[in-house]
Design a protein around this motif. Structure first.
Motif, PDB file in Angstrom:
ATOM      1  N   UNK A 200       1.117  -1.216   0.152  1.00 36.55           N
ATOM      2  CA  UNK A 200       0.233  -0.117  -0.125  1.00 36.55           C
ATOM      3  C   UNK A 200       0.512   1.094   0.319  1.00 36.55           C
ATOM      4  N   UNK A 201      -0.051   1.887  -1.077  1.00 36.35           N
ATOM      5  CA  UNK A 201       1.444   3.782  -0.976  1.00 36.35           C
ATOM      6  C   UNK A 201       0.399   4.245  -1.311  1.00 36.35           C
ATOM      7  N   UNK A 202       0.297   5.503  -0.262  1.00 39.22           N
ATOM      8  CA  UNK A 202      -0.378   7.154  -1.039  1.00 39.22           C
ATOM      9  C   UNK A 202      -1.878   6.172  -1.862  1.00 39.22           C
ATOM     10  N   UNK A 203      -2.297   5.341  -0.534  1.00 40.07           N
ATOM     11  CA  UNK A 203      -3.945   5.126  -0.965  1.00 40.07           C
ATOM     12  C   UNK A 203      -4.696   3.915  -1.853  1.00 40.07           C
ATOM     13  N   UNK A 204      -2.874   4.044  -2.997  1.00 34.56           N
ATOM     14  CA  UNK A 204      -2.822   2.607  -3.400  1.00 34.56           C
ATOM     15  C   UNK A 204      -2.520   1.590  -2.923  1.00 34.56           C
ATOM     16  N   UNK A 205      -3.571   0.102  -3.614  1.00 35.43           N
ATOM     17  CA  UNK A 205      -2.964  -1.098  -3.503  1.00 35.43           C
ATOM     18  C   UNK A 205      -2.814  -2.018  -4.134  1.00 35.43           C
ATOM     19  N   UNK A 206      -1.529  -2.664  -4.339  1.00 40.29           N
ATOM     20  CA  UNK A 206      -0.466  -3.789  -5.092  1.00 40.29           C
ATOM     21  C   UNK A 206      -0.670  -4.904  -4.885  1.00 40.29           C
ATOM     22  N   UNK A 207      -1.141  -5.950  -4.991  1.00 37.40           N
ATOM     23  CA  UNK A 207      -1.055  -7.132  -4.691  1.00 37.40           C
ATOM     24  C   UNK A 207      -0.615  -8.334  -5.519  1.00 37.40           C
ATOM     25  N   UNK A 208       0.643  -9.084  -5.122  1.00 33.18           N
ATOM     26  CA  UNK A 208       1.395  -9.813  -5.602  1.00 33.18           C
ATOM     27  C   UNK A 208       1.631 -11.379  -5.210  1.00 33.18           C
ATOM     28  N   UNK A 209       1.525 -12.256  -6.036  1.00 35.28           N
ATOM     29  CA  UNK A 209       1.573 -13.170  -6.095  1.00 35.28           C
ATOM     30  C   UNK A 209       2.855 -14.164  -6.989  1.00 35.28           C
ATOM     31  N   UNK A 210       2.736 -15.254  -6.177  1.00 36.29           N
ATOM     32  CA  UNK A 210       4.086 -16.451  -7.286  1.00 36.29           C
ATOM     33  C   UNK A 210       4.129 -16.476  -8.595  1.00 36.29           C
ATOM     34  N   UNK A 211       3.265 -15.985  -8.927  1.00 37.76           N
ATOM     35  CA  UNK A 211       3.336 -15.755 -10.829  1.00 37.76           C
ATOM     36  C   UNK A 211       3.379 -14.418 -11.094  1.00 37.76           C
ATOM     37  N   UNK A 212       3.885 -13.483  -9.847  1.00 41.36           N
ATOM     38  CA  UNK A 212       4.342 -11.735 -10.488  1.00 41.36           C
ATOM     39  C   UNK A 212       5.497 -12.291 -10.655  1.00 41.36           C
ATOM     40  N   UNK A 213       5.273 -11.053 -11.851  1.00 34.46           N
ATOM     41  CA  UNK A 213       6.479 -10.806 -12.343  1.00 34.46           C
ATOM     42  C   UNK A 213       7.488  -9.804 -10.691  1.00 34.46           C
ATOM     43  N   UNK A 214       8.618  -9.871 -11.246  1.00 36.56           N
ATOM     44  CA  UNK A 214       9.879  -8.747 -10.368  1.00 36.56           C
ATOM     45  C   UNK A 214       8.285  -7.322  -9.762  1.00 36.56           C
ATOM     46  N   UNK A 215       8.410  -6.991  -9.694  1.00 36.00           N
ATOM     47  CA  UNK A 215       7.966  -5.464  -9.143  1.00 36.00           C
ATOM     48  C   UNK A 215       9.316  -4.641  -8.807  1.00 36.00           C
TER      49      UNK A 215
END
Length: 300
Positions: A200-215
């Protein structure tokens, strides 16, 4: 003209070489690194391989088969652990390898998917560790060294993460650490299934899982999360699922500050850290100096 054929690509590099130059000086550090690379080159040749090139503190080799590469890697680690000169100076290597099709040029250099995958395995390996793909050890049978699953990791050019393993090269495994004695091949899927990380950053939500590319996080607009501040590097840090965990890797000038649960804030600089429980991430400055751009995380 390039020709493609299956072969095993192996990368090995001297762990902690930057500190070696700081503590030993340029001349002695170069001598020690050269001695290590010479020893690794000889072992490669003894297993039917050849050295493609050495770059700084790293060696790149090709070997005819997966078993040749695995046995060579084990002998390289054993050489480092047993040679009194290397032990005295606390020298160690990390090794990554992969068996697959590679393009071979007339000048002897090799390119392609197998090379990229092997380089990725080397980047995941730690000091005194051998990391390879599960595909490399499958089908070898009883000749193969014991392996332990490290879960899945992303490799550039591949759509989905691939299964990776730690090769057990120690003849006496009774003193292995918890990291080295990770879960066995086949157990990792159940262990990491459904792993999630929320940022969570400045009200933005990001969800990652084991298949997500490097963030990627940093100052440049090409990052997934852009933090515009003078103390934030262009490409500052990345979060990635590997070895069964979400890891944050710092690539910056000013470090990344991470707080896990109620523990003290940690300064991570050119290193990586396992993100556990809940906590905060701050790029370039401690949280107390960077309140507006704190990244809050929650790991399942």
């Amino acid at each position: 003209m390039s020709t493609s054929r299956p072969q095993t690509i192996l990368f090995a590099d001297v762990s902690g070489s930057t500190r070696l130059f700081e503590t030993k000086g340029d001349v002695e550090a170069r001598r020690l690194i050269a001695a290590v690379l010479d020893a690794l080159s000889l072992i490669c040749q003894q297993h039917g391989g050849r050295v493609i090139k050495t770059i700084g503190d790293e060696i790149m080799c090709t070997l005819p088969g997966a078993i040749n590469g695995l046995l060579a890697a084990c002998d390289m680690q054993r050489k480092m652990a047993r040679d009194i000169d290397f032990v005295r100076d606390n020298l160690a290597v990390r090794i990554g390898l992969h068996h697959g099709d590679a393009l071979e040029e007339k000048d002897g250099d090799v390119y392609g998917d197998a090379v990229n995958t092997a380089a990725r395995m080397a980047s995941l390996a730690k000091r005194e560790q051998i990391v390879t793909t599960a595909a490399t050890v499958q089908g070898i049978g009883g000749k193969s060294p014991e392996t332990r699953s490290l879960g899945r990791a992303r490799v550039s050019g591949k759509l989905l993460p691939i299964e990776i393993v730690d090769v057990v090269w120690q003849e006496d495994t009774s003193g292995m650490t918890m990291v080295q004695s990770a879960i066995r091949l086949g157990d990792a899927a159940g262990h990491s299934a459904g792993a999630k990380l929320r940022l969570r950053h400045r009200g933005k939500l990001i969800e990652l899982d084991e298949n997500s590319e490097p963030y990627m996080m940093g100052r440049e607009a090409t990052n997934h999360l852009v933090v515009e501040a003078d103390w934030v590097s262009r490409t500052h840090a990345q979060v990635e699922f590997k070895r069964g965990h979400f890891m944050i890797t710092d690539r910056s000038t000013n470090a990344t500050y991470v707080r896990i649960g109620e523990d003290d804030e940690l300064r991570v600089h050119r290193d990586e850290l396992h993100l556990r429980k809940t906590g905060t991430i701050s790029l370039g400055q401690a949280v107390v100096l960077n309140v507006q751009d704190v990244i809050y995380y929650e790991a399942d």
